[in-house]
Design an enzyme around this catalytic site. Structure first.
Site, PDB file in Angstrom:
ATOM      1  N   ASP A  14      -9.031   7.264   8.694  1.00 29.32           N
ATOM      2  CA  ASP A  14      -9.975   6.223   8.312  1.00 29.32           C
ATOM      3  C   ASP A  14     -10.063   5.171   9.417  1.00 29.32           C
ATOM      4  O   ASP A  14     -10.854   4.239   9.324  1.00 29.32           O
ATOM      5  CB  ASP A  14      -9.549   5.561   6.993  1.00 29.32           C
ATOM      6  N   HIS A  44     -13.421   3.540   8.487  1.00 28.04           N
ATOM      7  CA  HIS A  44     -12.684   2.339   8.084  1.00 28.04           C
ATOM      8  C   HIS A  44     -13.196   1.806   6.747  1.00 28.04           C
ATOM      9  O   HIS A  44     -13.496   0.622   6.589  1.00 28.04           O
ATOM     10  CB  HIS A  44     -12.785   1.249   9.154  1.00 28.04           C
ATOM     11  N   GLN A  45     -13.269   2.705   5.773  1.00 29.81           N
ATOM     12  CA  GLN A  45     -13.791   2.329   4.461  1.00 29.81           C
ATOM     13  C   GLN A  45     -12.727   2.309   3.371  1.00 29.81           C
ATOM     14  O   GLN A  45     -13.036   2.034   2.206  1.00 29.81           O
ATOM     15  CB  GLN A  45     -14.915   3.285   4.041  1.00 29.81           C
ATOM     16  N   ALA A  46     -11.475   2.577   3.732  1.00 30.36           N
ATOM     17  CA  ALA A  46     -10.436   2.670   2.707  1.00 30.36           C
ATOM     18  C   ALA A  46     -10.322   1.385   1.894  1.00 30.36           C
ATOM     19  O   ALA A  46     -10.069   1.418   0.685  1.00 30.36           O
ATOM     20  CB  ALA A  46      -9.083   3.017   3.340  1.00 30.36           C
ATOM     21  N   PHE A  47     -10.511   0.239   2.543  1.00 32.42           N
ATOM     22  CA  PHE A  47     -10.391  -1.053   1.854  1.00 32.42           C
ATOM     23  C   PHE A  47     -11.596  -1.350   0.966  1.00 32.42           C
ATOM     24  O   PHE A  47     -11.546  -2.258   0.133  1.00 32.42           O
ATOM     25  CB  PHE A  47     -10.277  -2.180   2.894  1.00 32.42           C
ATOM     26  N   ILE A  59       0.831  -1.201   0.000  1.00 33.62           N
ATOM     27  CA  ILE A  59       0.000   0.000   0.000  1.00 33.62           C
ATOM     28  C   ILE A  59       0.864   1.248   0.000  1.00 33.62           C
ATOM     29  O   ILE A  59       0.600   2.203  -0.748  1.00 33.62           O
ATOM     30  CB  ILE A  59      -0.951  -0.007   1.220  1.00 33.62           C
ATOM     31  N   THR A  90      -4.551   5.708   7.431  1.00 32.59           N
ATOM     32  CA  THR A  90      -5.464   4.719   6.852  1.00 32.59           C
ATOM     33  C   THR A  90      -5.012   3.310   7.224  1.00 32.59           C
ATOM     34  O   THR A  90      -5.381   2.348   6.558  1.00 32.59           O
ATOM     35  CB  THR A  90      -5.535   4.853   5.315  1.00 32.59           C
ATOM     36  N   SER A  91      -4.241   3.196   8.288  1.00 26.90           N
ATOM     37  CA  SER A  91      -3.647   1.912   8.648  1.00 26.90           C
ATOM     38  C   SER A  91      -4.309   1.298   9.874  1.00 26.90           C
ATOM     39  O   SER A  91      -5.251   0.535   9.761  1.00 26.90           O
ATOM     40  CB  SER A  91      -2.142   2.074   8.852  1.00 26.90           C
ATOM     41  N   ARG A  92      -3.840   1.634  11.060  1.00 28.34           N
ATOM     42  CA  ARG A  92      -4.413   1.144  12.312  1.00 28.34           C
ATOM     43  C   ARG A  92      -4.550   2.308  13.280  1.00 28.34           C
ATOM     44  O   ARG A  92      -3.636   3.131  13.412  1.00 28.34           O
ATOM     45  CB  ARG A  92      -3.547   0.036  12.923  1.00 28.34           C
ATOM     46  N   GLU A 106     -12.162   2.402  17.812  1.00 29.71           N
ATOM     47  CA  GLU A 106     -13.219   2.290  16.800  1.00 29.71           C
ATOM     48  C   GLU A 106     -14.125   1.086  16.977  1.00 29.71           C
ATOM     49  O   GLU A 106     -15.216   1.041  16.408  1.00 29.71           O
ATOM     50  CB  GLU A 106     -12.605   2.246  15.402  1.00 29.71           C
TER      51      GLU A 106
END
Length: 330
Positions: free
Chosen positions: A258, A295-298, A155, A232-234, A263
């Site tokens: 993200d 958490h929608q990046a994926f 990524i 956008t990771s953790r 969360e």
């Protein structure tokens, strides 16, 4: 194999059933998360499939083993929510999806950067209300800016290529240096230099004891005044309270998330008719220079197809006794 899915949504059912036509497993889907109270629901299943916020600690794994579970299949890359030592002792194998469409997360990273910079989310709302004033919407040219990437896996490398296309100078840090970095044009550097020289910092590393709260009061102090920070990771890579303090002083001028360290009680659910009790999260939402997605990046069709395919292949390989290419070793 009989496989029980925890924390499943409509889209999980759709993509996994679609991909299962060639594997022929028996898939059962539950919306509830995996935890100490729900692990007993796995009785009669040889495998469970879990996601990022499911809990697979030693206690939960013991309960799963008592139900006859022999495989935990993660439908994600991260595995910080699984006690690997406990799994090994119990004889439970753990597999994951080490890579799915890296473009999904990389492109979402750029979406956060561009939206925060050009304030398109605020402009959209203004125009809907008939307000065409430009005051407060000024951005900057991304071309020529220095972007620091922490984590240069698949990524991170795709993100670097996109940024180079924008004409950015790209600094990068990872625990391993590879020839590919030079080919892309990444300037490999240590964290102190990356912090001090970057206009934008984006996180693309896994969550480990070493990276927990990597972004903290001390690291923020060494960053440029007015830096943009993207994650956008953790979520737990960032000390949220330290970031809020830096937002209040404008040391951090833009924040795009993200993921969020707490969360699990928020993301993937519709809480629009409830009062959110997380005061830290609500404080983040009060800043007009903070952009948060859930958490929608994926979440692209390409990535979902890849996740389903690899996860079910992992389960098939386990069933047939083949070598588990995606097993997580303790």
């Amino acid at each position: 194999m009989n496989v029980l899915f925890f924390s499943s949504k409509v889209y999980d059912t759709e993509f996994f059933n679609q991909s299962n036509t060639r594997h022929k497993h028996t898939l059962n889907f539950l919306e509830v998360p995996l935890n100490r109270n729900t692990a007993v629901l796995a009785k009669g299943h040889e495998a469970v499939c879990i996601f990022v916020n499911d809990k697979a600690n030693a206690e939960v794994l013991q309960l799963l083993a008592e139900q006859g579970v022999r495989l935990v299949a993660l439908r994600c890359a991260g595995f910080n929510n699984v006690d690997l030592e406990a799994a090994q002792k119990l004889g439970i194998k753990v597999v994951r999806v080490p890579a799915y469409s890296p473009y999904s997360v990389a492109e979402h990273t750029l979406a956060l950067i561009l939206t925060l910079n050009r304030k398109t989310h605020r402009a959209y709302n203004r125009v809907k209300e008939g307000n065409f004033a430009l005051n407060g919407l000024m951005g900057f040219d991304l071309h020529g800016k220095t972007v620091g990437l922490i984590g240069l896996g698949k990524i991170g490398l795709v993100t670097a290529r996109i940024l180079k296309g924008f004409g950015c100078r790209v600094l990068g840090y990872d625990v391993i240096k590879r020839d590919e970095f030079d080919e892309i044009g990444i300037e490999f550097t240590e964290l102190p230099a990356l912090y001090s020289e970057s206009d934008i910092i984006s996180l693309h590393c896994p969550l480990t004891p070493q990276t927990h709260h990597l972004i903290n009061k001390e690291s923020i102090a060494s960053m440029k005044q007015g830096v943009m920070l993207i994650n956008t990771s953790r979520g737990a890579l960032i000390d949220t309270k330290a970031v809020i303090a830096a937002l209040k002083t404008a040391h951090i001028s833009y924040l795009g998330l993200d993921v969020y360290e707490e969360e699990a009680d928020l993301f993937f659910e519709d809480l629009s008719d409830k009062v959110i009790q997380d005061d830290v999260f609500m404080r983040l939402l009060s800043f007009n220079n903070v952009l948060i997605t859930g958490h929608q990046a994926f979440f692209t069709r390409n990535a979902m197809e890849g996740i389903a395919s690899v996860t079910l292949q992992n389960i098939s390989d386990f069933e047939s006794g083949k070598m588990l290419a995606n097993q997580i070793a303790n």
